[in-house]
Motif scaffolding. Structure first.
Motif, PDB file in Angstrom:
ATOM      1  N   MET A  36       0.800  -1.227   0.000  1.00 29.97           N
ATOM      2  CA  MET A  36       0.000   0.000   0.000  1.00 29.97           C
ATOM      3  C   MET A  36       0.835   1.281   0.000  1.00 29.97           C
ATOM      4  SD  MET A  36      -2.821  -1.500   2.702  1.00 29.97           S
ATOM      5  CE  MET A  36      -3.767  -0.014   2.942  1.00 29.97           C
ATOM      6  N   THR A  37       2.083   1.195  -0.439  1.00 29.15           N
ATOM      7  CA  THR A  37       2.923   2.388  -0.509  1.00 29.15           C
ATOM      8  C   THR A  37       2.271   3.465  -1.359  1.00 29.15           C
ATOM      9  OG1 THR A  37       4.913   1.060  -0.260  1.00 29.15           O
ATOM     10  CG2 THR A  37       5.192   3.261  -1.168  1.00 29.15           C
ATOM     11  N   ARG A  38       1.667   3.058  -2.490  1.00 28.93           N
ATOM     12  CA  ARG A  38       0.969   4.022  -3.342  1.00 28.93           C
ATOM     13  C   ARG A  38      -0.522   4.022  -3.052  1.00 28.93           C
ATOM     14  NH1 ARG A  38       4.746   2.291  -7.296  1.00 28.93           N
ATOM     15  NH2 ARG A  38       3.386   0.568  -7.853  1.00 28.93           N
ATOM     16  N   THR A  39      -1.171   2.868  -3.160  1.00 34.82           N
ATOM     17  CA  THR A  39      -2.627   2.846  -3.096  1.00 34.82           C
ATOM     18  C   THR A  39      -3.157   3.304  -1.746  1.00 34.82           C
ATOM     19  OG1 THR A  39      -2.485   0.479  -2.564  1.00 34.82           O
ATOM     20  CG2 THR A  39      -2.920   1.080  -4.861  1.00 34.82           C
ATOM     21  N   GLY A  40      -2.371   3.122  -0.678  1.00 34.98           N
ATOM     22  CA  GLY A  40      -2.813   3.564   0.638  1.00 34.98           C
ATOM     23  C   GLY A  40      -2.936   5.063   0.769  1.00 34.98           C
ATOM     24  N   LYS A  41      -2.368   5.806  -0.187  1.00 37.00           N
ATOM     25  CA  LYS A  41      -2.452   7.274  -0.147  1.00 37.00           C
ATOM     26  C   LYS A  41      -3.799   7.802  -0.630  1.00 37.00           C
ATOM     27  CE  LYS A  41       2.446   8.339  -1.076  1.00 37.00           C
ATOM     28  NZ  LYS A  41       3.344   9.040  -2.019  1.00 37.00           N
ATOM     29  N   ALA A  42      -4.540   7.000  -1.382  1.00 41.61           N
ATOM     30  CA  ALA A  42      -5.730   7.495  -2.075  1.00 41.61           C
ATOM     31  C   ALA A  42      -7.002   7.092  -1.348  1.00 41.61           C
ATOM     32  CB  ALA A  42      -5.756   6.968  -3.505  1.00 41.61           C
ATOM     33  N   ASN A  43      -7.759   8.078  -0.908  1.00 41.44           N
ATOM     34  CA  ASN A  43      -9.021   7.805  -0.222  1.00 41.44           C
ATOM     35  C   ASN A  43      -9.949   6.955  -1.070  1.00 41.44           C
ATOM     36  OD1 ASN A  43     -12.053   9.296  -0.130  1.00 41.44           O
ATOM     37  ND2 ASN A  43     -11.319   8.387   1.774  1.00 41.44           N
ATOM     38  N   ILE A  44      -9.986   7.228  -2.367  1.00 39.47           N
ATOM     39  CA  ILE A  44     -10.915   6.513  -3.233  1.00 39.47           C
ATOM     40  C   ILE A  44     -10.593   5.019  -3.303  1.00 39.47           C
ATOM     41  CG2 ILE A  44      -9.609   6.883  -5.383  1.00 39.47           C
ATOM     42  CD1 ILE A  44     -12.312   7.353  -6.765  1.00 39.47           C
ATOM     43  N   LEU A  45      -9.322   4.660  -3.091  1.00 33.62           N
ATOM     44  CA  LEU A  45      -8.927   3.255  -3.157  1.00 33.62           C
ATOM     45  C   LEU A  45      -9.079   2.545  -1.816  1.00 33.62           C
ATOM     46  CD1 LEU A  45      -5.778   3.469  -5.457  1.00 33.62           C
ATOM     47  CD2 LEU A  45      -8.113   2.834  -6.083  1.00 33.62           C
ATOM     48  N   THR A  46      -9.296   3.281  -0.750  1.00 25.82           N
ATOM     49  CA  THR A  46      -9.510   2.641   0.544  1.00 25.82           C
ATOM     50  C   THR A  46     -10.988   2.426   0.844  1.00 25.82           C
ATOM     51  OG1 THR A  46      -9.570   4.742   1.751  1.00 25.82           O
ATOM     52  CG2 THR A  46      -7.420   3.717   1.448  1.00 25.82           C
ATOM     53  N   GLU A  47     -11.857   3.015   0.026  1.00 23.14           N
ATOM     54  CA  GLU A  47     -13.284   2.939   0.301  1.00 23.14           C
ATOM     55  C   GLU A  47     -13.836   1.518   0.117  1.00 23.14           C
ATOM     56  OE1 GLU A  47     -15.635   5.401   1.253  1.00 23.14           O
ATOM     57  OE2 GLU A  47     -13.789   6.357   1.851  1.00 23.14           O
ATOM     58  N   HIS A  48     -13.250   0.762  -0.786  1.00 19.77           N
ATOM     59  CA  HIS A  48     -13.769  -0.587  -1.063  1.00 19.77           C
ATOM     60  C   HIS A  48     -13.568  -1.516   0.129  1.00 19.77           C
ATOM     61  CE1 HIS A  48     -13.471  -4.708  -2.893  1.00 19.77           C
ATOM     62  NE2 HIS A  48     -14.603  -4.302  -3.422  1.00 19.77           N
ATOM     63  N   THR A  49     -12.383  -1.509   0.707  1.00 17.41           N
ATOM     64  CA  THR A  49     -12.075  -2.305   1.892  1.00 17.41           C
ATOM     65  C   THR A  49     -11.194  -1.464   2.797  1.00 17.41           C
ATOM     66  OG1 THR A  49     -12.141  -4.340   0.557  1.00 17.41           O
ATOM     67  CG2 THR A  49     -11.149  -4.481   2.748  1.00 17.41           C
TER      68      THR A  49
ATOM     69  N   GLN B  85      -6.915   6.071   4.680  1.00 16.55           N
ATOM     70  CA  GLN B  85      -6.912   7.479   4.278  1.00 16.55           C
ATOM     71  C   GLN B  85      -8.332   7.982   4.103  1.00 16.55           C
ATOM     72  OE1 GLN B  85      -4.332   9.518   4.158  1.00 16.55           O
ATOM     73  NE2 GLN B  85      -5.689  11.204   3.646  1.00 16.55           N
ATOM     74  N   GLY B  86      -8.688   9.039   4.833  1.00 14.96           N
ATOM     75  CA  GLY B  86      -9.990   9.666   4.673  1.00 14.96           C
ATOM     76  C   GLY B  86      -9.910  10.851   3.731  1.00 14.96           C
ATOM     77  N   VAL B  87     -11.006  11.587   3.604  1.00 13.25           N
ATOM     78  CA  VAL B  87     -11.031  12.701   2.663  1.00 13.25           C
ATOM     79  C   VAL B  87     -10.193  13.878   3.143  1.00 13.25           C
ATOM     80  CG1 VAL B  87     -13.257  12.115   1.664  1.00 13.25           C
ATOM     81  CG2 VAL B  87     -13.173  13.568   3.696  1.00 13.25           C
ATOM     82  N   ARG B  88     -10.009  13.984   4.481  1.00 15.80           N
ATOM     83  CA  ARG B  88      -9.264  15.122   5.025  1.00 15.80           C
ATOM     84  C   ARG B  88      -8.032  14.689   5.803  1.00 15.80           C
ATOM     85  NH1 ARG B  88     -12.597  19.605   6.323  1.00 15.80           N
ATOM     86  NH2 ARG B  88     -10.875  20.380   7.590  1.00 15.80           N
ATOM     87  N   GLY B  89      -7.797  13.425   5.923  1.00 17.07           N
ATOM     88  CA  GLY B  89      -6.684  12.939   6.721  1.00 17.07           C
ATOM     89  C   GLY B  89      -6.911  11.492   7.101  1.00 17.07           C
ATOM     90  N   PRO B  90      -6.041  10.948   7.945  1.00 11.67           N
ATOM     91  CA  PRO B  90      -6.168   9.532   8.307  1.00 11.67           C
ATOM     92  C   PRO B  90      -7.370   9.268   9.204  1.00 11.67           C
ATOM     93  CG  PRO B  90      -4.398  10.566   9.545  1.00 11.67           C
ATOM     94  CD  PRO B  90      -4.851  11.577   8.534  1.00 11.67           C
ATOM     95  N   VAL B  91      -7.913   8.072   9.068  1.00 14.47           N
ATOM     96  CA  VAL B  91      -9.023   7.608   9.895  1.00 14.47           C
ATOM     97  C   VAL B  91      -8.544   6.366  10.640  1.00 14.47           C
ATOM     98  CG1 VAL B  91     -11.408   6.776   9.936  1.00 14.47           C
ATOM     99  CG2 VAL B  91     -10.701   8.488   8.228  1.00 14.47           C
ATOM    100  N   TYR B  92      -8.722   6.357  11.946  1.00  9.45           N
ATOM    101  CA  TYR B  92      -8.266   5.253  12.784  1.00  9.45           C
ATOM    102  C   TYR B  92      -9.460   4.533  13.402  1.00  9.45           C
ATOM    103  CZ  TYR B  92      -3.669   7.551  12.661  1.00  9.45           C
ATOM    104  OH  TYR B  92      -2.491   8.133  12.270  1.00  9.45           O
ATOM    105  N   HIS B  93      -9.376   3.207  13.425  1.00  5.97           N
ATOM    106  CA  HIS B  93     -10.301   2.381  14.203  1.00  5.97           C
ATOM    107  C   HIS B  93      -9.499   1.748  15.334  1.00  5.97           C
ATOM    108  CE1 HIS B  93     -13.843   2.268  11.421  1.00  5.97           C
ATOM    109  NE2 HIS B  93     -12.915   2.667  10.588  1.00  5.97           N
ATOM    110  N   GLY B  94      -9.948   1.921  16.557  1.00  8.85           N
ATOM    111  CA  GLY B  94      -9.242   1.356  17.699  1.00  8.85           C
ATOM    112  C   GLY B  94     -10.079   0.296  18.384  1.00  8.85           C
ATOM    113  N   TYR B  95      -9.415  -0.784  18.814  1.00  6.66           N
ATOM    114  CA  TYR B  95     -10.065  -1.897  19.513  1.00  6.66           C
ATOM    115  C   TYR B  95      -9.248  -2.163  20.780  1.00  6.66           C
ATOM    116  CZ  TYR B  95     -11.674  -2.586  14.703  1.00  6.66           C
ATOM    117  OH  TYR B  95     -12.178  -2.398  13.436  1.00  6.66           O
TER     118      TYR B  95
END
Length: 924
Positions: A607-620, A741-751
């Motif tokens: 995910m060096t490249r794809t992890g940067k794009a919000n649109i590519l993280t929306e699927h999973t 990656q979210g639309v304005r910055g990173p999004v974290y889920h914590g457990y």
């Protein structure tokens, strides 16, 4: 498009034709550049690999091309340094270690992300000047079994098929290949071929019902690892049912009788039982193979990534040789590569067992030929360490210096604990990469900034042997250099003044082409003599072409082996005797689940490249483990629960995804997540370093594991404008997090397995500090925080002076928020606290589920509603109504799956968001 590949569109804009940096399809890409910026991208209409098609990853290349997170300057022990100092330091340390311990005490570890020219000079330096064969590549992890299989059968690493064959065949066997997600453009060509030719049959052979099975006429869910038995059974069936081409066997092959004799015990009954499928299903496959004159066996990681992967490859090739379905239009064993230049790396000897130009390191004649051509001071005399061996030797202290180029072995290799031990034990670790941080860079003594795909200039070779130009279209940021530049500077600093004085990639390519022709005399298929002597201008205008390119094939050659000539000692193909072998590690009472790994549709490698794009993280958005609903019921697991997967090699934590696409006691997990994006979701750590004894390729398709549900006491969902590395780094081991990656910055889920006291206050502080770090001089004052507490004990806090800057949701129950609604809140349109409060108290729209179509933001519930309300029954009708599937086409198999599952009444609709009296947070 004019003949010139790079030309002006206007006074300040130009169109640059280059190639996509993802999978081995090798798609052509047109990029419009204005004032030094890439502003528009489309597929190259005339490129023979894709004819203008692009998948969702290729379509969104520009969204990943920003400089955030780039390595911009050389770094020595954490401090910025000059290039001269960095190169001199690396050269001195390598030279010192070689002098004291010998050339085998140093190593290079490369990547299919390197261009052919990069690969060539690295191989030349290590094997011809340092004098060791210790240069291997991450292609070892995906393609080395295919290489060995082709070499055993044909005498050379030679893919005999072309993409055109997929459109001119009667039967395609997808074997261990989820092409719909891993090679989408080729899958779309198969879809088109099937629509044009209804007689075309497709069989999917895979333990898992993948997206590719949606196109198949038949899915064979064979037992993991049983592929060789299936094709031994096919060979026996061919012999018993007049399926042999005896004339072809007699005239063009060796060792058929012995091979068939070993296959004879694999009767239909025995094979079906061993593979775990019915005799009727197996018979259908075998009769289809006999009954169709043109057959393509399209195979990938499900075959290669095995402790007996080479034998599986040869079992497939045996059937094509026996039936004469090879070297002909629409026929042949077609191994598809995983990386953009895995094939180019093989051409120049990127693997530790090879020499350049398809020559062998254990062949004295070949060694002499290469050394003579290079005029090098030495030549490696025996194979070097393969990837897993290399890290073993590092851990043992035998390899004391390693240079890792454009890859992330701490994530991609099996048995992560051993890899980390090796990197820690190694005296000197150099990493050249385009990113500032990843799991491997954390171990680097010296970091060297390399160019990324949009800046690199050279060639790549795709899976059908087609060479394409990759053209640098943007100026490298900071002090980044091309890999070939870094390597040649290193060579000169080590004292090798001759042999590395290149002025550009055109000169390197010319040398590579001349070596393929040097004393070839038709002994090797790889012959680029027709491309020697190109001027820099001709090199720049080079059109895509398939090798060999020589006097016989001046315009390239789409199909090899059509004359029945092979590259073995007697010019005939070799049948290989196959004894099917089960995976080395079997499931047990302690570890009852069989783990399988692979790729997702919208993500790439680590995910060096794809992890940067919000649109590519929306699927999973988060790493998931797919398990059968029966197993979920027995474990009291529901969708989204956090599960612990473990064995002797390691532990990972992933969300549960329920699907009957996997059989009972089988699991599937994607490979992409790493420490940059999750605390503990790197799945390769669970695979032991078990490799094929011939190819050295690891077994990534089967590992026995235990599965347990994790009891979570506290959940957090954090929308932050800046990364929160200090927060995530400081969490206890029983706190697990995932980032996208979210639309304005990173999004974290914590457990959190144990509740953290004052977590809200800690997050306020961390987010405020992150904002100040990201925008020096700005303060995030405490009174700008809004805080709400629900009657259920859940808490919401938000930072919002002018619109929202950050959100934090805390709850003792899973948090599932509608992202489209959150994105509206993050748009910055709301400025007052009253307006913000009104939005928070408003009823949020229903949860639309997972995003299926990334191009047009079409969600799962949109599709289900269209099917239910509009009576839609086809993918085309969904496209007409919602536009999904009408751009890149990557989602069409999922649309088909939704249609099939909904019509079968097997799928529940996505649950709607249920608001409480408090601000919009999901309490249930």
């Amino acid at each position: 498009m004019s003949e010139l590949i790079k030309h002006k569109l206007s006074s300040d804009s130009q169109c640059v034709q280059t190639s996509c940096p993802y999978c081995g399809v090798g798609c052509g890409v047109d990029i419009k550049v204005e004032q030094g910026q890439a502003v528009k991208l489309s597929g190259t209409p005339e490129h023979p690999a894709n004819f203008g098609r692009l998948c969702v990853k290729g379509t969104n290349l520009l969204a990943t091309n920003h400089h955030q997170g780039r390595l911009l300057h050389p770094v020595i022990h954490g401090e910025r340094a000059s290039w001269d100092l960095a190169i001199d330091t690396v050269a001195a340390r390598f030279s010192e270690i070689i002098k004291k311990h010998g050339p085998d005490a140093v190593a290079f570890y490369g990547s299919g992300q390197l261009l052919t020219e990069d690969y060539y000079v690295a191989n030349k330096l290590m094997k011809g000047y340092i004098g060791s064969a210790n240069i291997d590549t991450n292609s070892r992890l995906c393609m080395s079994s295919a290489v060995s299989g082709y070499k055993r059968a044909f005498g050379e690493d030679l893919v005999p098929c072309s993409y055109q064959d997929l459109e001119n065949t009667d039967l395609i066997l997808l074997i261990g290949s989820n092409a719909a997600w891993t090679h989408p453009v080729l899958f779309q060509r198969m879809e088109k071929a099937k629509s044009v030719n209804p007689r075309l049959q497709i069989f999917a052979i895979d333990p898992r019902r993948t997206a590719s099975a949606e196109l198949a006429d038949c899915h064979l869910p064979i037992k993991p690892g049983s592929d060789a038995a299936l094709f031994n059974g096919l060979l026996c069936f061919l012999a018993d049912n007049q399926g042999l081409d005896q004339a072809y066997v007699d005239n063009f092959t060796n060792n058929f009788a012995a091979c068939l004799e070993l296959a004879k015990p694999w009767t239909l009954t025995r094979t079906a039982a061993y593979c775990g499928i019915s005799e009727a299903l197996l018979t259908r496959l075998y009769r289809a193979f006999i009954g169709n004159k043109r057959v393509i066996s399209f195979y990938s990681m499900g075959i290669n990534q095995s402790s007996s992967g080479v034998d599986k490859c040869n079992a497939i090739i045996n059937c094509h040789l026996a039936s004469g379905k090879i070297g002909k239009a629409g026929s042949g064993p077609f191994s598809i590569t995983g990386q953009p230049n895995a094939m180019g790396g093989r051409e120049v000897g990127g693997l530790s067992s090879l020499l350049a130009a398809h020559m062998d390191i254990d062949n004295a004649k070949h060694r002499d030929l290469v050394q003579t051509f290079w005029q090098s001071p030495t030549i490696a005399g025996s194979p070097g360490y393969s990837a897993t061996e290399l890290f073993d030797k590092m851990a043992e202290g035998k390899v004391k210096a390693v240079w890792i180029m454009a890859t992330n072995p701490a994530v991609s290799l099996p048995d992560r604990a051993k890899v980390e031990q090796a990197l820690t034990a190694c005296d000197f670790v150099v990493v050249s990469d385009c990113v500032a941080g990843n799991d491997t860079l954390a171990f680097a003594d010296i970091k060297l900034p390399a160019t990324a795909w949009s800046e690199k200039n050279g060639t790549v070779t795709n899976s059908e042997r087609r060479i394409s130009r990759q053209r640098g279209l943007l100026k490298p940021p900071g002090e980044a250099l091309d890999d070939w530049q870094i390597i040649t500077r290193m060579a000169k600093a080590m004292g090798f003044k001759q042999g590395f004085d290149y002025r550009g990639p055109a000169e390197i390519f010319d040398e590579h082409a001349r070596l393929t022709a040097f004393n070839n005399n038709g002994e090797r298929a790889l012959d680029l003599s027709g491309l020697t002597g190109l001027t820099p201008q001709e090199y720049d205008r080079l059109k895509p072409v398939q090798w060999p390119v020589n006097a016989q094939y001046p315009q390239g050659c789409a199909r090899v082996l059509s004359d029945g000539k092979f590259f073995t000692g007697n010019g005939k193909a070799n049948f290989i005797e196959i004894v099917p072998a089960a995976p080395e590690l079997a499931c047990s009472e302690e570890y009852p689940f069989s783990l399988n790994s692979g790729r997702l549709r919208d993500q790439w490698h680590t995910m060096t490249r794809t992890g940067k794009a919000n649109i590519l993280t929306e699927h999973t958005k988060a790493p998931e483990v797919t398990l059968n609903p029966q197993d979920a019921k027995s474990l009291d697991v529901t969708e989204g629960d956090l599960l612990k997967i473990s064995n002797n090699s390691g532990t990972a934590y992933l969300q549960a995804k329920l699907s009957d696409a996997v059989a009972a006691k089988q699991l599937f997990v994607p490979i992409h997540w790493n420490r940059e994006f999750a605390s503990s979701a790197n799945i390769n750590r669970l695979f032991a370093a078990i490799v094929d004894p011939i190819s050295g390729q690891p077994e990534f398709k089967q590992a026995p594991v235990r599965l347990e549900k994790v009891q979570i006491r506290q959940y957090a969902l954090i929308y932050s404008p800046q990364p929160l590395e200090p927060f995530t780094a400081g969490l206890p081991a029983d706190c697990h997090w995932v980032k996208h990656q979210g639309v304005r910055g990173p999004v974290y889920h914590g457990y959190f397995e144990q509740e953290i006291t004052d977590l809200a206050e800690q997050l306020k502080l961390d987010i405020s500090q992150a904002i100040r770090a990201g925008a020096p001089g700005e303060e995030a004052v405490s009174n700008s925080w809004l805080s709400y507490q629900s009657e259920h004990g859940s808490q919401f806090i938000a930072l919002g002076d002018e619109g929202f800057n950050a959100f934090v949701f805390l709850s003792d129950k899973p948090i599932r928020l509608n992202d489209s609604w959150i994105n509206e809140l993050l748009s910055g349109k709301e400025t007052s606290s009253e307006q913000i409060n009104a939005l928070l108290l408003a009823k949020a729209p229903k949860n639309r589920g997972r995003k299926v179509c990334s191009c047009f933001s079409v969600y799962e519930q949109d599709i289900v509603d269209a099917i239910n309300n509009n009576g839609i029954s086809s993918v085309e009708a969904l496209g007409s109504t919602l536009k999904c599937g009408t751009n890149c086409g990557s989602c069409k198999t999922e649309l088909s799956s939704l249609l099939r599952e909904h019509e079968a009444g097997e799928r529940e609709t996505v649950q709607e968001f249920i608001p409480s009296d408090e601000p919009n947070e999901v309490i249930t």
